[in-house]
Design a protein around this motif. Sequence first.
Motif, short mmCIF file in Angstrom:
data_model
loop_
_atom_site.label_atom_id
_atom_site.label_comp_id
_atom_site.label_asym_id
_atom_site.label_seq_id
_atom_site.Cartn_x
_atom_site.Cartn_y
_atom_site.Cartn_z
N ALA A 123 0.83 -1.21 0.00
CA ALA A 123 0.00 0.00 0.00
C ALA A 123 0.86 1.26 0.00
O ALA A 123 0.56 2.24 -0.69
CB ALA A 123 -0.93 -0.01 1.22
N THR A 124 1.96 1.23 0.75
CA THR A 124 2.87 2.38 0.76
C THR A 124 3.48 2.59 -0.62
O THR A 124 3.57 3.72 -1.12
CB THR A 124 3.98 2.15 1.80
N ILE A 125 3.91 1.50 -1.25
CA ILE A 125 4.47 1.59 -2.61
C ILE A 125 3.41 2.12 -3.58
O ILE A 125 3.70 2.94 -4.46
CB ILE A 125 5.00 0.22 -3.05
N PHE A 126 2.18 1.67 -3.41
CA PHE A 126 1.09 2.12 -4.28
C PHE A 126 0.96 3.64 -4.23
O PHE A 126 0.90 4.31 -5.27
CB PHE A 126 -0.22 1.45 -3.85
N HIS A 127 0.93 4.19 -3.04
CA HIS A 127 0.75 5.65 -2.92
C HIS A 127 2.01 6.43 -3.30
O HIS A 127 1.90 7.55 -3.81
CB HIS A 127 0.30 6.00 -1.50
N ARG A 128 3.18 5.83 -3.09
CA ARG A 128 4.43 6.52 -3.38
C ARG A 128 4.81 6.45 -4.85
O ARG A 128 5.32 7.41 -5.42
CB ARG A 128 5.54 5.90 -2.52
N GLN A 129 4.57 5.28 -5.49
CA GLN A 129 5.16 5.06 -6.82
C GLN A 129 4.14 4.72 -7.91
O GLN A 129 4.54 4.65 -9.08
CB GLN A 129 6.20 3.93 -6.73
N VAL A 130 2.91 4.51 -7.56
CA VAL A 130 1.88 4.25 -8.57
C VAL A 130 0.91 5.42 -8.66
O VAL A 130 0.68 5.98 -9.74
CB VAL A 130 1.12 2.94 -8.26
N ALA A 131 0.36 5.83 -7.54
CA ALA A 131 -0.66 6.89 -7.55
C ALA A 131 -0.20 8.19 -8.20
O ALA A 131 -0.97 8.80 -8.96
CB ALA A 131 -1.15 7.13 -6.12
#
Length: 369
Positions: free
Chosen positions: A41-49
């Motif tokens: 989830a952290t990666i999602f918000h940092r590097q995808v979103a």
Amino acid sequence: MMRIARLETFSNEFVCFVRLTTDTGAVGWGQTSTYNADITATIFHRQVAPWALGADVSDVDALVDRIEEREHKFPGSYRCRAIAGLDTALWDLRGKLEGKPVVELLGGTPRRLRAYASSMKRDITPAEEAARFVRLRDEQGFDAFKWRIGAECGRDVDEWPGRTEAIVPIVARALGPNVAKLVDANSGFSPKRAIEVGRLLEAEGIGHFEEPCPYWKLEETRQVADALAIDVTGGEQDWDLGTWARMIEMRAVDVVQPDIMYMGGLARTLRVVRMAAAAGLPCTPHSANLSLVTICTMHLLGAIPNAGRYLELSIEGPDYYPWQQGLFLGDPFAVRDGQVEIPSGPGWGVEISPVWLDRAAYQVSELTS
């Protein structure tokens, strides 16, 4: 053009659901891959979103490719596990906008699928495994089963001495001749040992030998595939499309088994499906828990021309997977006569439990203008 305006995650250590909202207020739900999902989830918000917000929702492939380009210094499993949350939410959104289940978006139709009862346990005796399989055969109508042999990445050391040689004939003979039999070694053997075990599998009527050698050693797996008459299968761990191309070109396996969530979603999985179809190889995806991965796999199998013979359906409950309890409303995995039904509602056709969402850790990324 409809744009992505907000991306929310609801996560715990094991599961992370994604809610995508467009600038028109339309919503789609997806899921990142399971396990260490709070990290994902952290990666999602940092590097995808950051790359997804403001993007057009109409071309999933193009958006996924663009994010991978923007994050090219971070190739690997976690990036794909995070992108899966975006991809699956976009497919759900499209289905809801068009009023169709994803299987229809892919050219198929909702229908019943044959499932194989998939055991995850190695700490179970051969007699106990045979007994629960026979019970499931008689009570729920399963006519295909998979069980575990060897030890996970075991380097030829069994879970306990003699377990493989015991469990193969005991379970196979208990199930009888009219049942499909599959085993999974989880990267447990050297080629020499895998071929020895494969001869035992052939003798006992087992037709599917999954991940016999360390999955990253494709040449070793090909040695086993070349030596045996039964299907050697694999690919669940692999996310890299270059590796997939090499695996298929060299015929390291007879059946490909991509995991939609490990792969980075449906769009990237479909690329593997097409590569396999061009090579004449069937696709029986990995879907080893009762989260959204199995729902997505149901829709995929209902549409692709090279679908394998069955859907992987975990038979493990709260004692093994306590975290998968109560994810969805109703029972989307209900088994009748050894089959499950592809959801026919718009998108993925399932509803995530509001109670589960209320208990999850919440994060949000959204457009600021």
